[in-house]
Design an enzyme around this catalytic site. Structure first.
Site, mmCIF file in Angstrom:
data_model
loop_
_atom_site.group_PDB
_atom_site.id
_atom_site.type_symbol
_atom_site.label_atom_id
_atom_site.label_comp_id
_atom_site.label_asym_id
_atom_site.label_seq_id
_atom_site.Cartn_x
_atom_site.Cartn_y
_atom_site.Cartn_z
ATOM 1 N N TYR A 172 0.844 -1.191 0.000
ATOM 2 C CA TYR A 172 0.000 0.000 0.000
ATOM 3 C C TYR A 172 0.883 1.247 0.000
ATOM 4 O O TYR A 172 1.798 1.354 0.805
ATOM 5 C CB TYR A 172 -0.915 0.023 1.236
ATOM 6 C CG TYR A 172 -2.370 -0.009 0.832
ATOM 7 C CD1 TYR A 172 -2.933 1.083 0.164
ATOM 8 C CD2 TYR A 172 -3.160 -1.124 1.069
ATOM 9 C CE1 TYR A 172 -4.252 1.039 -0.254
ATOM 10 C CE2 TYR A 172 -4.483 -1.163 0.655
ATOM 11 C CZ TYR A 172 -5.029 -0.077 -0.004
ATOM 12 O OH TYR A 172 -6.323 -0.115 -0.416
ATOM 13 N N GLU A 175 -0.461 4.739 -0.582
ATOM 14 C CA GLU A 175 -1.284 5.950 -0.760
ATOM 15 C C GLU A 175 -0.427 7.204 -0.607
ATOM 16 O O GLU A 175 0.376 7.299 0.318
ATOM 17 C CB GLU A 175 -2.416 5.987 0.283
ATOM 18 C CG GLU A 175 -3.661 5.296 -0.196
ATOM 19 C CD GLU A 175 -4.838 5.481 0.761
ATOM 20 O OE1 GLU A 175 -4.722 6.248 1.728
ATOM 21 O OE2 GLU A 175 -5.864 4.833 0.515
ATOM 22 N N ASP A 178 -5.557 13.096 -25.626
ATOM 23 C CA ASP A 178 -5.653 11.722 -25.146
ATOM 24 C C ASP A 178 -5.024 10.838 -26.219
ATOM 25 O O ASP A 178 -5.665 10.508 -27.209
ATOM 26 C CB ASP A 178 -7.140 11.375 -24.932
ATOM 27 C CG ASP A 178 -7.344 9.917 -24.528
ATOM 28 O OD1 ASP A 178 -6.369 9.148 -24.535
ATOM 29 O OD2 ASP A 178 -8.504 9.561 -24.218
ATOM 30 N N THR A 199 -3.185 5.662 -22.246
ATOM 31 C CA THR A 199 -3.113 4.320 -21.689
ATOM 32 C C THR A 199 -1.729 3.794 -22.031
ATOM 33 O O THR A 199 -1.049 4.320 -22.924
ATOM 34 C CB THR A 199 -4.160 3.382 -22.323
ATOM 35 O OG1 THR A 199 -4.012 3.434 -23.749
ATOM 36 C CG2 THR A 199 -5.575 3.786 -21.963
ATOM 37 N N LYS A 235 -1.843 -0.090 -25.221
ATOM 38 C CA LYS A 235 -2.209 -0.223 -26.637
ATOM 39 C C LYS A 235 -0.916 -0.272 -27.463
ATOM 40 O O LYS A 235 -0.140 -1.192 -27.275
ATOM 41 C CB LYS A 235 -3.186 0.872 -27.006
ATOM 42 C CG LYS A 235 -4.493 0.705 -26.200
ATOM 43 C CD LYS A 235 -5.500 1.798 -26.383
ATOM 44 C CE LYS A 235 -6.682 1.550 -25.431
ATOM 45 N NZ LYS A 235 -7.667 2.655 -25.467
ATOM 46 N N ARG A 270 -1.952 -2.870 -18.491
ATOM 47 C CA ARG A 270 -3.119 -1.980 -18.466
ATOM 48 C C ARG A 270 -2.905 -0.942 -17.372
ATOM 49 O O ARG A 270 -2.841 -1.274 -16.181
ATOM 50 C CB ARG A 270 -4.397 -2.773 -18.170
ATOM 51 C CG ARG A 270 -4.530 -4.055 -18.948
ATOM 52 C CD ARG A 270 -5.912 -4.616 -18.847
ATOM 53 N NE ARG A 270 -6.770 -3.904 -19.742
ATOM 54 C CZ ARG A 270 -6.832 -4.128 -21.050
ATOM 55 N NH1 ARG A 270 -6.091 -5.050 -21.618
ATOM 56 N NH2 ARG A 270 -7.638 -3.426 -21.800
HETATM 57 C C1 PLP Z 1 -8.704 3.007 -24.706
HETATM 58 C C2 PLP Z 1 -8.982 4.441 -24.556
HETATM 59 C C3 PLP Z 1 -9.328 5.002 -23.318
HETATM 60 C C4 PLP Z 1 -9.695 4.213 -22.084
HETATM 61 O O1 PLP Z 1 -8.858 3.299 -21.610
HETATM 62 P P1 PLP Z 1 -9.331 2.160 -20.570
HETATM 63 O O2 PLP Z 1 -7.994 1.717 -20.072
HETATM 64 O O3 PLP Z 1 -10.070 1.146 -21.357
HETATM 65 O O4 PLP Z 1 -10.153 2.799 -19.518
HETATM 66 C C5 PLP Z 1 -9.490 6.374 -23.247
HETATM 67 N N1 PLP Z 1 -9.337 7.152 -24.332
HETATM 68 C C6 PLP Z 1 -9.024 6.647 -25.542
HETATM 69 C C7 PLP Z 1 -8.878 7.565 -26.705
HETATM 70 C C8 PLP Z 1 -8.842 5.278 -25.696
HETATM 71 O O5 PLP Z 1 -8.585 4.786 -26.904
#
Ligand code: PLP
Length: 390
Positions: free
Chosen positions: A46, A48, A196, A222, A225, A231
């Protein structure tokens, strides 16, 4: 593993992944090292708070791993720690975006984000997402004729609506994004610019997509990807007189989350280091080549590719019009039966319902990790055509 049931399912899932031709644009395969850090003893801790400011004891090593992850995240995108800060604690992409709005947008404020049907993400203010419940989405789409972003139209909308924040970066938009134009649009209405880059982070790191950092106030991504990590997610914020990093950190913890997942952070650190090595550059270049070939070969087979092609790792195929005359649902099911895994997807101005839209989305990141090259993707395109045009 002593648990026979779970061990069996892990074995089955591993076999499924080995067998599948995985064209899901948001997936990838992590290295053994990324996996091993994720399954490490950091899961027990933990922590925090933030490095050197924790609410629990015993965090001397946790501090080191979190600082290492931060350092590597900044270095990967060639950011000076004097100018940028990064928060490595978000549990995934959706909570990362939520933290940004929580930090910067007043309740009921406006998020100008791409609508779902054109390739936006739920967390860009969509009605069914908490981001569309607490805040109000000002939706934008792509140009009806070209299916590309129309920056002039975006500027007009921004001036008319004066959003608090503009979100650029998408889930199903295959073209390069012009961040400089987004900056100009944000400046024209006094909005924050959030990029994003969840889908394209690996491409940005490898130098095959322009970087958002010269233009954005905040960048979220993220890590699972094209970046090929576990993740998780990162939030980068610009250091200037507006105090963005402090606001973001406060929104992540204690605003939204409790203890960070230290095992996840350790694993992110491994992935960030892998992405900084020369083979990763070669990898993302191949990802792009493969996507381009896949789009071209499908076009040769008579399929309509949204926007006329792709600049990235993903493409959208209109299987309904100019394709095979079946919907996205049947297309994805037929492909799955043949071992090709894709997802059905709406296309811009879709006339069909989201549960059975006109399109499928294909991506090349995962199969390129498995070593596939242009000739393999030519074959994949031919298989897809055979299966869908039956
Ligand atoms: C995949 C994605 C997210 C969200 O990611 P999660 O890990 O599934 O919550 C947010 N914004 C964009 C543009 C994405 O492609």
């Amino acid at each position: 593993m002593k648990d026979k049931d779970v061990a069996q399912y892990i074995k089955e899932e591993r076999a499924r992944q080995r067998r599948a031709c995985n064209l899901i644009a948001s997936e990838n395969y992590v290295s053994a090292d990324v996996l091993s850090a994720l399954g490490s003893v950091f899961v027990n801790k933990y922590a925090e708070g933030y490095p050197a400011a924790r609410y629990y004891g015993g965090n001397e090593v946790a501090d080191k791993i979190e600082l290492l992850a931060e350092e590597r995240a900044l270095a990967l995108f060639t950011l000076s720690p004097k100018k940028w800060s990064v928060n490595v604690q978000p549990l995934s992409g959706s909570p990362a975006n939520l933290a940004v709005y929580l930090a910067l947008v007043p309740k009921g404020g406006k998020i100008m984000g791409m609508e779902l049907a054109s390739g936006g993400h739920l967390t860009h203010g969509q009605r069914v997402s908490v981001t569309g419940i607490i805040w109000r989405q000002i939706p934008y789409g792509v140009d009806k004729k070209t299916e590309w972003l129309n920056y002039d139209a975006l500027e007009q909308l921004a001036k008319k609506e004066s959003p608090d924040i503009i979100v650029a970066g998408f889930t199903a938009y295959p073209r390069k994004i012009n961040f400089k134009k987004f900056r100009k649009i944000a400046d024209a209405c006094g909005a924050y610019l959030l990029v994003d880059m969840s889908h394209i982070a690996g491409l940005v790191a490898g130098g095959v997509h322009p970087s958002p950092f010269p233009y954005a106030d905040i960048v979220t991504t993220t890590t699972h990807k094209t970046l090929r990590g576990p993740r998780a997610a990162l939030i980068f914020s610009k250091k200037d007189s507006r105090n963005l990093p402090a606001k973001i950190n406060k929104a992540v913890f204690p605003g939204l989350q409790g203890g960070p997942h230290m095992n996840q952070i350790a694993s992110v650190a491994v992935a960030l280091n892998e992405a900084a090595q020369p083979p990763f550059k070669a990898y993302v270049r191949q990802v792009i080549k493969n996507a381009r070939i896949l789009a071209q070969e499908l076009q040769k087979n008579g399929f309509r590719i949204i926007s006329g092609g792709t600049d990235t790792h993903l493409l959208l195929v209109d299987v309904w019009r100019g394709g095979s005359g079946i919907g996205g649902k049947e297309a994805s099911e037929r492909l799955e039966t043949a071992g090709i895994i894709v997802n059905k997807n709406t296309i811009p101005f879709d006339t069909r319902p989201p549960k059975d839209p006109s399109g499928i989305r294909l991506g090349t990141a995962a199969e390129t990790t498995c070593g596939k090259k242009e000739k393999d993707f030519k074959q994949i395109a031919a298989r897809i055509a055979r299966i869908l045009k039956r």
